[in-house]
Design a protein around this motif. Structure first.
Motif, mmCIF file in Angstrom:
data_model
loop_
_atom_site.group_PDB
_atom_site.id
_atom_site.type_symbol
_atom_site.label_atom_id
_atom_site.label_comp_id
_atom_site.label_asym_id
_atom_site.label_seq_id
_atom_site.Cartn_x
_atom_site.Cartn_y
_atom_site.Cartn_z
ATOM 1 N N LEU A 1 -4.587 30.022 -11.793
ATOM 2 C CA LEU A 1 -4.225 29.850 -10.376
ATOM 3 C C LEU A 1 -3.049 28.885 -10.234
ATOM 4 O O LEU A 1 -2.202 29.046 -9.358
ATOM 5 C CB LEU A 1 -5.422 29.370 -9.565
ATOM 6 C CG LEU A 1 -6.502 30.429 -9.370
ATOM 7 C CD1 LEU A 1 -7.731 29.826 -8.710
ATOM 8 C CD2 LEU A 1 -5.963 31.589 -8.521
ATOM 9 N N LYS B 1 -13.953 28.147 -8.469
ATOM 10 C CA LYS B 1 -12.668 27.736 -9.027
ATOM 11 C C LYS B 1 -12.035 26.711 -8.083
ATOM 12 O O LYS B 1 -12.316 26.732 -6.879
ATOM 13 C CB LYS B 1 -11.725 28.934 -9.174
ATOM 14 C CG LYS B 1 -12.146 29.898 -10.267
ATOM 15 C CD LYS B 1 -11.136 31.018 -10.413
ATOM 16 C CE LYS B 1 -11.599 31.992 -11.479
ATOM 17 N NZ LYS B 1 -10.688 33.139 -11.597
ATOM 18 N N PRO C 1 -7.244 35.108 -6.740
ATOM 19 C CA PRO C 1 -8.275 34.323 -7.413
ATOM 20 C C PRO C 1 -9.225 35.213 -8.251
ATOM 21 O O PRO C 1 -9.322 36.390 -7.992
ATOM 22 C CB PRO C 1 -9.041 33.657 -6.284
ATOM 23 C CG PRO C 1 -8.546 34.162 -5.002
ATOM 24 C CD PRO C 1 -7.436 35.121 -5.269
ATOM 25 N N LEU D 1 -13.358 30.216 -4.285
ATOM 26 C CA LEU D 1 -12.213 29.343 -4.588
ATOM 27 C C LEU D 1 -12.139 28.210 -3.568
ATOM 28 O O LEU D 1 -12.119 28.460 -2.357
ATOM 29 C CB LEU D 1 -10.900 30.148 -4.547
ATOM 30 C CG LEU D 1 -9.595 29.322 -4.580
ATOM 31 C CD1 LEU D 1 -9.485 28.482 -5.855
ATOM 32 C CD2 LEU D 1 -8.371 30.229 -4.433
ATOM 33 N N GLN E 1 0.042 30.849 -10.923
ATOM 34 C CA GLN E 1 0.392 31.654 -9.740
ATOM 35 C C GLN E 1 0.991 30.770 -8.643
ATOM 36 O O GLN E 1 1.935 31.167 -7.964
ATOM 37 C CB GLN E 1 -0.854 32.362 -9.202
ATOM 38 C CG GLN E 1 -1.422 33.425 -10.118
ATOM 39 C CD GLN E 1 -2.700 34.047 -9.534
ATOM 40 O OE1 GLN E 1 -2.947 33.978 -8.335
ATOM 41 N NE2 GLN E 1 -3.507 34.642 -10.392
ATOM 42 N N LEU F 1 -1.869 34.175 -3.840
ATOM 43 C CA LEU F 1 -2.845 33.891 -4.908
ATOM 44 C C LEU F 1 -3.793 35.065 -5.111
ATOM 45 O O LEU F 1 -4.235 35.697 -4.160
ATOM 46 C CB LEU F 1 -3.692 32.656 -4.555
ATOM 47 C CG LEU F 1 -3.043 31.290 -4.645
ATOM 48 C CD1 LEU F 1 -4.064 30.222 -4.275
ATOM 49 C CD2 LEU F 1 -2.492 31.023 -6.053
ATOM 50 N N ASP G 1 -7.957 25.307 -12.187
ATOM 51 C CA ASP G 1 -7.776 26.588 -12.864
ATOM 52 C C ASP G 1 -6.317 26.860 -13.290
ATOM 53 O O ASP G 1 -5.417 26.933 -12.446
ATOM 54 C CB ASP G 1 -8.251 27.696 -11.932
ATOM 55 C CG ASP G 1 -8.391 29.014 -12.637
ATOM 56 O OD1 ASP G 1 -9.457 29.234 -13.231
ATOM 57 O OD2 ASP G 1 -7.414 29.808 -12.612
ATOM 58 N N LEU H 1 -8.309 24.717 -6.923
ATOM 59 C CA LEU H 1 -6.874 24.466 -6.943
ATOM 60 C C LEU H 1 -6.679 23.246 -6.048
ATOM 61 O O LEU H 1 -7.319 23.161 -4.997
ATOM 62 C CB LEU H 1 -6.138 25.673 -6.351
ATOM 63 C CG LEU H 1 -4.622 25.704 -6.514
ATOM 64 C CD1 LEU H 1 -4.242 25.992 -7.962
ATOM 65 C CD2 LEU H 1 -4.009 26.780 -5.617
#
Ligand code: HPA
Length: 278
Positions: free
Chosen positions: A168, A230, A278, A114, A171, A276, A165, A232
């Motif tokens: 995510l 991923k 992930p 991530l 979240q 989080l 994502d 964020l």
């Protein structure tokens, strides 16, 4: 060949990964955080920090902008193992979009899954104010450059659906809400800079559906998605974008407001890292 391209080769990425393995012992964080302007204090939150200067990592860029040191710091924030990257190479320095290629590929080779990106941005939306934070839901690559120019193979045709994502983001919003932190969400439009936008360009991006404008992040997102990470991403607004109010724009102003918003940014990052999944 540009310096950035020469830096990120399979050999330099392999040796950078080796250096990290030697310096970090058994620590293998799955989360990496790229710090933009206004987010530097996140590096101060790292517990049991191990520092590795970019200069010791052959695939990493050499940096030149005031306020962006080149340091990788490994450790823990909010109980989670992290790699914090203080300093990014911007496309406005060289005209090339691939300055962070060696960084992202080294992170992927080291086991990161991530990438949390942060930046300072201008707000093109009157309700999103300087000092406030925005979760990036999607981007506009207005620059139309790719860090994957020159790559070969079918995997360069990266799917950019869900680049930031959705799960995510859900979240992140829930975590921010639970703490009463204001977290806007919107589209980030990439301008290459280093000059700021014109008021006409800001009217254009408003019509195109963007809320934030900035000079980073998009190339790293493309690289990260290409490498299977991923993503964020978070913007700290440092100013209203050109033409929205009467404030003159300057890098000094960006840094000053970024400093003022820092505590808020640090708090959000701690909350995210603690929650989080992930
Ligand atoms: N435009 C582009 N990049 C930025 C801005 C802006 O208004 N503010 C901070 N980074």
């Amino acid at each position: 060949m540009t310096t950035a391209l020469a830096t990120a080769t399979p050999a330099t990425i392999a040796s950078s990964t080796q250096v990290l393995a030697q310096r970090l012992g058994t620590l293998r964080p799955q989360v990496a955080i790229v710090l933009g302007s206004g987010w530097g204090a996140v590096a101060d939150q790292v517990q049991d920090a191990i520092d590795v200067p970019y200069a010791d990592l052959p695939a990493f860029p050499r940096l030149g902008v005031a306020g962006h040191a080149g340091l990788l710091r490994a450790g823990r924030i909010g109980g989670r193992d992290v790699l914090v990257l203080a300093g990014r190479k911007h496309a406005y320095e060289t005209g090339e979009a691939d300055g962070m290629k060696g960084v992202i590929r080294t992170l992927a080779a080291f086991g990161v899954t991530l990438l949390i990106q942060t930046n300072a941005a201008g707000s093109a939306d009157p309700v999103m104010r300087p000092g406030e934070l925005m979760l990036i839901s999607d981007h506009l690559n207005l620059v139309q450059r790719s860090p994957l120019f020159g790559d070969s193979g079918n995997d360069r045709f990266v799917d950019m659906n869900n680049a930031y994502d959705a799960e995510l983001r859900r979240q992140a919003r829930a975590a921010a809400d639970a703490q009463g932190l204001v977290l806007h969400e919107g589209v980030y439009a990439w301008f290459i800079g280093p000059h700021f936008e014109t008021p006409a360009e800001i009217r254009m991006v408003q019509r195109l559906g963007a809320q934030a404008v900035g000079m980073s992040t998009v190339p790293e997102t493309i690289l990260a998605r290409h490498a299977g990470l991923k993503v964020l991403a978070l913007s700290l607004f440092t100013n209203m974008a050109a033409g929205i109010d009467d404030q003159p724009l300057s890098h000094a102003h960006t840094l000053a407001i970024a400093k003022a918003g820092e505590a808020h940014a640090v708090k959000l990052m701690q909350v995210l890292l603690a929650s989080l999944q992930p």
